[in-house]
Design a protein around this motif. Structure first.
Motif, PDB file in Angstrom:
ATOM      1  N   ASP A  57       3.707   5.146  -3.895  1.00 17.49           N
ATOM      2  CA  ASP A  57       3.201   6.366  -3.252  1.00 17.49           C
ATOM      3  C   ASP A  57       3.502   6.370  -1.760  1.00 17.49           C
ATOM      4  OD1 ASP A  57       2.222   7.430  -5.591  1.00 17.49           O
ATOM      5  OD2 ASP A  57       0.251   6.479  -5.379  1.00 17.49           O
ATOM      6  N   TRP A  58       3.355   5.222  -1.126  1.00 11.71           N
ATOM      7  CA  TRP A  58       3.558   5.125   0.318  1.00 11.71           C
ATOM      8  C   TRP A  58       5.000   5.455   0.706  1.00 11.71           C
ATOM      9  CZ3 TRP A  58       6.410   2.033   3.684  1.00 11.71           C
ATOM     10  CH2 TRP A  58       5.986   2.022   5.026  1.00 11.71           C
ATOM     11  N   LEU A  59       5.958   5.026  -0.113  1.00 10.19           N
ATOM     12  CA  LEU A  59       7.373   5.244   0.201  1.00 10.19           C
ATOM     13  C   LEU A  59       7.779   6.716   0.184  1.00 10.19           C
ATOM     14  CD1 LEU A  59       9.194   2.310  -1.667  1.00 10.19           C
ATOM     15  CD2 LEU A  59       8.948   2.630   0.801  1.00 10.19           C
ATOM     16  N   LYS A  60       7.012   7.550  -0.479  1.00  8.95           N
ATOM     17  CA  LYS A  60       7.357   8.972  -0.548  1.00  8.95           C
ATOM     18  C   LYS A  60       7.366   9.619   0.833  1.00  8.95           C
ATOM     19  CE  LYS A  60       5.397   9.484  -5.190  1.00  8.95           C
ATOM     20  NZ  LYS A  60       4.306  10.086  -6.011  1.00  8.95           N
ATOM     21  N   ASP A  61       6.528   9.111   1.736  1.00  7.63           N
ATOM     22  CA  ASP A  61       6.417   9.703   3.078  1.00  7.63           C
ATOM     23  C   ASP A  61       6.819   8.743   4.200  1.00  7.63           C
ATOM     24  OD1 ASP A  61       5.270  12.155   2.065  1.00  7.63           O
ATOM     25  OD2 ASP A  61       3.424  11.007   1.744  1.00  7.63           O
ATOM     26  N   ASN A  62       7.256   7.532   3.837  1.00  5.78           N
ATOM     27  CA  ASN A  62       7.564   6.522   4.850  1.00  5.78           C
ATOM     28  C   ASN A  62       8.888   5.824   4.542  1.00  5.78           C
ATOM     29  OD1 ASN A  62       4.792   6.243   6.470  1.00  5.78           O
ATOM     30  ND2 ASN A  62       4.303   6.436   4.291  1.00  5.78           N
ATOM     31  N   GLU A  76       0.864   0.363  -4.931  1.00  5.95           N
ATOM     32  CA  GLU A  76       0.569   1.054  -3.674  1.00  5.95           C
ATOM     33  C   GLU A  76       1.850   1.505  -2.973  1.00  5.95           C
ATOM     34  OE1 GLU A  76      -1.844  -1.315  -1.075  1.00  5.95           O
ATOM     35  OE2 GLU A  76      -2.858  -2.268  -2.758  1.00  5.95           O
ATOM     36  N   VAL A  77       2.879   0.689  -3.094  1.00  4.18           N
ATOM     37  CA  VAL A  77       4.131   0.942  -2.369  1.00  4.18           C
ATOM     38  C   VAL A  77       4.803   2.217  -2.844  1.00  4.18           C
ATOM     39  CG1 VAL A  77       6.424   0.023  -1.851  1.00  4.18           C
ATOM     40  CG2 VAL A  77       4.462  -1.513  -1.936  1.00  4.18           C
ATOM     41  N   PHE A  82       1.559  -4.888   1.910  1.00  4.27           N
ATOM     42  CA  PHE A  82       0.839  -4.408   0.725  1.00  4.27           C
ATOM     43  C   PHE A  82       0.549  -5.573  -0.220  1.00  4.27           C
ATOM     44  CE2 PHE A  82       3.360  -0.911   2.334  1.00  4.27           C
ATOM     45  CZ  PHE A  82       2.481   0.162   2.300  1.00  4.27           C
ATOM     46  N   ALA A 135       4.504  -2.288   7.551  1.00  9.38           N
ATOM     47  CA  ALA A 135       3.251  -2.396   6.801  1.00  9.38           C
ATOM     48  C   ALA A 135       3.322  -3.557   5.823  1.00  9.38           C
ATOM     49  CB  ALA A 135       2.967  -1.092   6.042  1.00  9.38           C
TER      50      ALA A 135
END
Length: 232
Positions: free
Chosen positions: A43-48, A40-41, A35, A33
């Motif tokens: 929050d995204w890293l919590k599930d990815n 933004e990163v 960004f 991805a």
């Protein structure tokens, strides 16, 4: 080396696009991805889960430096920036590499070579060098060699955690090492470019980590052109 899952974080759309194109040409890199904001990163890293971030330093809301301080330890960072004055900071933060924009294909390939230290393939074996040290045969891991100093018919091999003296000429030592990694900078010195953090026409600076003392070595006049080829 297995494929490295990576993301690009940069507030400049053209910079993100250019980085994505370079990454697409490298089979070992898997771009997950992109960004425009470091916020933004988080929050995204919590599930990815990922392995690597190509990260701009100067961004609104949250800087690249602030983001690094919040990252999980296993996530590696390569800084990308238009400002050369951040080079020392990137090494203080234990970044894998520091890419100065505009980034060339050749310079990215140098970064990938450095990434091999962090993401070795399970099938890869560590290359070694066999020397005679004292009364014993000693096997040295080549990636651990920081630099070599020549002393007539002997060399001193300085590793990350030890040093060895063996009867060998510096010319023969260089021929025993991979040319892609090792560079002769002086009639008496060979360096491992993986530990190179700064250089000019007079000297080079090596570092084995953020908490280590920098190592400064002289550059011989006859070897300056070889160093110029490392410039981005």
């Amino acid at each position: 080396m297995e494929r490295i899952r990576c993301i690009v974080v940069d507030d400049e759309p053209l910079a993100r696009l250019g980085m994505a194109k370079l990454i697409a040409e490298e089979p070992v890199l898997d771009l997950i991805a992109s960004f425009s904001s470091a916020v933004e990163v988080m929050d995204w890293l919590k599930d990815n889960p990922i392995d690597l971030i190509f990260l701009d330093i100067e961004m609104p809301d949250l800087s690249g430096v602030a983001l690094v301080e919040k990252l999980p330890e296993e996530v590696k960072v390569v800084f990308t920036t238009a400002y050369s004055e951040y080079a020392a900071l990137s090494y203080d933060l234990d970044a894998v590499d520091y890419l100065l924009k505009p980034i060339s294909r050749e310079r990215l390939k140098q970064t990938i070579e450095k990434l091999r230290r962090y993401f070795p393939s399970p099938s890869e074996t560590t290359p070694t060098l066999m020397i005679r040290a004292g009364r014993k045969n000693q096997l040295i891991a080549i990636p651990d060699i920081v630099y070599i100093e020549g002393l007539k018919d002997y060399v001193k091999i300085f590793c990350t955690d030890n040093r060895y003296t063996t009867r060998l000429t510096i010319k023969n030592a260089l021929s025993s090492l991979p040319a892609s990694r090792f560079l002769r900078i002086h009639k008496s010195f060979i360096i491992n470019r993986d530990y190179l953090v700064a250089f000019d026409g007079m000297s080079v600076e090596l570092s084995t980590g953020p908490n280590s003392q920098p190592i400064t070595l002289p550059v011989g006049l006859a070897f300056r052109d070889a160093l110029k080829s490392l410039q981005p």
